[in-house]
Design a protein around this motif. Structure first.
Motif, PDB file in Angstrom:
ATOM      1  N   ALA A  35       0.844  -1.195   0.000  1.00 44.49           N
ATOM      2  CA  ALA A  35       0.000   0.000   0.000  1.00 44.49           C
ATOM      3  C   ALA A  35       0.879   1.244   0.000  1.00 44.49           C
ATOM      4  CB  ALA A  35      -0.912   0.016   1.221  1.00 44.49           C
ATOM      5  N   LEU A  36       0.431   2.252  -0.694  1.00 39.48           N
ATOM      6  CA  LEU A  36       1.135   3.530  -0.754  1.00 39.48           C
ATOM      7  C   LEU A  36       0.557   4.492   0.275  1.00 39.48           C
ATOM      8  CD1 LEU A  36       1.283   3.907  -4.629  1.00 39.48           C
ATOM      9  CD2 LEU A  36       3.149   3.227  -3.102  1.00 39.48           C
ATOM     10  N   LEU A  37       1.384   5.402   0.747  1.00 36.42           N
ATOM     11  CA  LEU A  37       0.930   6.381   1.727  1.00 36.42           C
ATOM     12  C   LEU A  37      -0.269   7.169   1.209  1.00 36.42           C
ATOM     13  CD1 LEU A  37       1.222   7.780   4.443  1.00 36.42           C
ATOM     14  CD2 LEU A  37       2.986   9.247   3.405  1.00 36.42           C
ATOM     15  N   VAL A  38      -0.260   7.554  -0.054  1.00 32.75           N
ATOM     16  CA  VAL A  38      -1.387   8.315  -0.600  1.00 32.75           C
ATOM     17  C   VAL A  38      -2.680   7.510  -0.527  1.00 32.75           C
ATOM     18  CG1 VAL A  38      -1.111   7.676  -3.057  1.00 32.75           C
ATOM     19  CG2 VAL A  38      -2.081   9.900  -2.442  1.00 32.75           C
ATOM     20  N   GLU A  39      -2.606   6.194  -0.703  1.00 36.16           N
ATOM     21  CA  GLU A  39      -3.800   5.337  -0.604  1.00 36.16           C
ATOM     22  C   GLU A  39      -4.319   5.301   0.829  1.00 36.16           C
ATOM     23  OE1 GLU A  39      -2.463   2.220  -4.134  1.00 36.16           O
ATOM     24  OE2 GLU A  39      -2.029   1.725  -2.039  1.00 36.16           O
ATOM     25  N   ILE A  40      -3.406   5.257   1.784  1.00 40.78           N
ATOM     26  CA  ILE A  40      -3.788   5.257   3.200  1.00 40.78           C
ATOM     27  C   ILE A  40      -4.465   6.582   3.542  1.00 40.78           C
ATOM     28  CG2 ILE A  40      -2.917   5.099   5.578  1.00 40.78           C
ATOM     29  CD1 ILE A  40      -2.562   2.520   3.734  1.00 40.78           C
ATOM     30  N   ILE A  41      -3.838   7.672   3.128  1.00 42.62           N
ATOM     31  CA  ILE A  41      -4.370   9.001   3.439  1.00 42.62           C
ATOM     32  C   ILE A  41      -5.762   9.185   2.841  1.00 42.62           C
ATOM     33  CG2 ILE A  41      -4.069  11.469   2.956  1.00 42.62           C
ATOM     34  CD1 ILE A  41      -0.994  10.929   3.177  1.00 42.62           C
ATOM     35  N   ARG A  42      -5.910   8.898   1.573  1.00 36.81           N
ATOM     36  CA  ARG A  42      -7.187   9.126   0.886  1.00 36.81           C
ATOM     37  C   ARG A  42      -8.230   8.058   1.219  1.00 36.81           C
ATOM     38  NH1 ARG A  42      -7.796  12.657  -3.093  1.00 36.81           N
ATOM     39  NH2 ARG A  42      -9.325  11.321  -4.125  1.00 36.81           N
ATOM     40  N   GLY A  43      -7.835   6.798   1.122  1.00 34.17           N
ATOM     41  CA  GLY A  43      -8.798   5.714   1.284  1.00 34.17           C
ATOM     42  C   GLY A  43      -9.122   5.381   2.725  1.00 34.17           C
ATOM     43  N   ASP A  44      -8.105   5.046   3.491  1.00 38.11           N
ATOM     44  CA  ASP A  44      -8.326   4.622   4.875  1.00 38.11           C
ATOM     45  C   ASP A  44      -8.714   5.776   5.790  1.00 38.11           C
ATOM     46  OD1 ASP A  44      -7.521   1.645   4.938  1.00 38.11           O
ATOM     47  OD2 ASP A  44      -5.831   2.592   3.902  1.00 38.11           O
ATOM     48  N   LEU A  45      -8.098   6.937   5.593  1.00 36.63           N
ATOM     49  CA  LEU A  45      -8.351   8.063   6.486  1.00 36.63           C
ATOM     50  C   LEU A  45      -9.345   9.071   5.925  1.00 36.63           C
ATOM     51  CD1 LEU A  45      -4.706   8.631   7.793  1.00 36.63           C
ATOM     52  CD2 LEU A  45      -6.530   7.182   8.738  1.00 36.63           C
ATOM     53  N   GLY A  46      -9.683   8.967   4.637  1.00 34.39           N
ATOM     54  CA  GLY A  46     -10.688   9.847   4.041  1.00 34.39           C
ATOM     55  C   GLY A  46     -10.249  11.285   3.880  1.00 34.39           C
ATOM     56  N   LEU A  47      -8.948  11.527   3.833  1.00 41.30           N
ATOM     57  CA  LEU A  47      -8.424  12.885   3.665  1.00 41.30           C
ATOM     58  C   LEU A  47      -8.135  13.108   2.183  1.00 41.30           C
ATOM     59  CD1 LEU A  47      -6.051  12.843   6.750  1.00 41.30           C
ATOM     60  CD2 LEU A  47      -8.277  13.985   6.567  1.00 41.30           C
ATOM     61  N   THR A  48      -9.117  13.602   1.481  1.00 39.42           N
ATOM     62  CA  THR A  48      -9.044  13.662   0.020  1.00 39.42           C
ATOM     63  C   THR A  48      -8.412  14.945  -0.521  1.00 39.42           C
ATOM     64  OG1 THR A  48     -11.311  14.469  -0.066  1.00 39.42           O
ATOM     65  CG2 THR A  48     -10.974  12.077  -0.282  1.00 39.42           C
ATOM     66  N   GLY A  49      -7.887  15.789   0.346  1.00 39.46           N
ATOM     67  CA  GLY A  49      -7.172  16.972  -0.121  1.00 39.46           C
ATOM     68  C   GLY A  49      -5.857  16.613  -0.781  1.00 39.46           C
ATOM     69  N   THR A  50      -5.303  15.467  -0.412  1.00 36.14           N
ATOM     70  CA  THR A  50      -4.091  14.973  -1.060  1.00 36.14           C
ATOM     71  C   THR A  50      -4.529  14.297  -2.343  1.00 36.14           C
ATOM     72  OG1 THR A  50      -3.036  14.651   1.081  1.00 36.14           O
ATOM     73  CG2 THR A  50      -2.087  13.458  -0.794  1.00 36.14           C
ATOM     74  N   HIS A  51      -4.058  14.806  -3.470  1.00 37.20           N
ATOM     75  CA  HIS A  51      -4.534  14.316  -4.763  1.00 37.20           C
ATOM     76  C   HIS A  51      -3.572  13.326  -5.399  1.00 37.20           C
ATOM     77  CE1 HIS A  51      -6.880  18.313  -4.949  1.00 37.20           C
ATOM     78  NE2 HIS A  51      -7.601  17.368  -4.378  1.00 37.20           N
ATOM     79  N   VAL A  52      -4.115  12.465  -6.231  1.00 37.85           N
ATOM     80  CA  VAL A  52      -3.322  11.555  -7.049  1.00 37.85           C
ATOM     81  C   VAL A  52      -3.377  12.097  -8.462  1.00 37.85           C
ATOM     82  CG1 VAL A  52      -3.073   9.203  -7.910  1.00 37.85           C
ATOM     83  CG2 VAL A  52      -3.909   9.593  -5.586  1.00 37.85           C
TER      84      VAL A  52
END
Length: 153
Positions: free
Chosen positions: A20-37
């Motif tokens: 898993a990538l950090l961006v996936e954890i941030i966006r998916g698991d934590l729901g913090l969608t301000g970090t964009h892919v």
């Protein structure tokens, strides 16, 4: 694998896949969608977050590399009515248009100002933000915002 990290001053313990990538954890698991892919290849900078005091492109950081890390995303910088000086400068200098690159650009700009130790000019800002792409602004207002915020931080 079990992952323990602190994001925006909140401790988290998660069960994540080893790849898993950090961006996936941030966006998916934590729901913090301000970090964009954006590009998935570390080229555009839209996924930039602060990890242990340094700006990193979270699309290339494996979850295991973030073990016990302290991460700050755009959501952790400020709140309506109490923005970080860089957020205020981006707003005041019209340094955004579509907003897609803005979160990563702001995190990178804050890191740049911290590392510059007061020695920033237009050329240094342009070079320092070269890893963050913006398709809308032409960068002039972004550079102006960073220089203005540098005096406030």
């Amino acid at each position: 694998m079990k992952l323990s990290l602190t994001v925006n001053e909140t401790a988290h313990e998660l069960e994540v896949a080893p790849n898993a990538l950090l961006v996936e954890i941030i966006r998916g698991d934590l729901g913090l969608t301000g970090t964009h892919v954006g590009c998935d290849t570390s080229q555009c900078g839209a996924c930039t977050v602060e990890m242990d005091g340094r700006a990193v492109k979270s699309c290339t950081v494996l979850a295991g590399q973030a073990q016990d890390a302290r991460v700050t995303t755009i959501e952790g910088l400020g709140a309506p009515g109490n923005l970080h000086p860089m957020q205020t400068a981006f707003q005041a200098h019209h340094a955004l248009q579509c907003g897609f690159c803005t979160p990563g650009m702001i995190i990178s700009a804050i890191d740049l100002v911290k590392r510059a130790d007061g020695r920033l000019d237009e050329a240094a800002v342009r070079e320092g933000l070269a890893g963050n792409l913006c398709r809308c602004t032409g960068y002039h207002n972004i550079v102006e915002a960073v220089l203005a915020a540098a005096g406030q931080m």
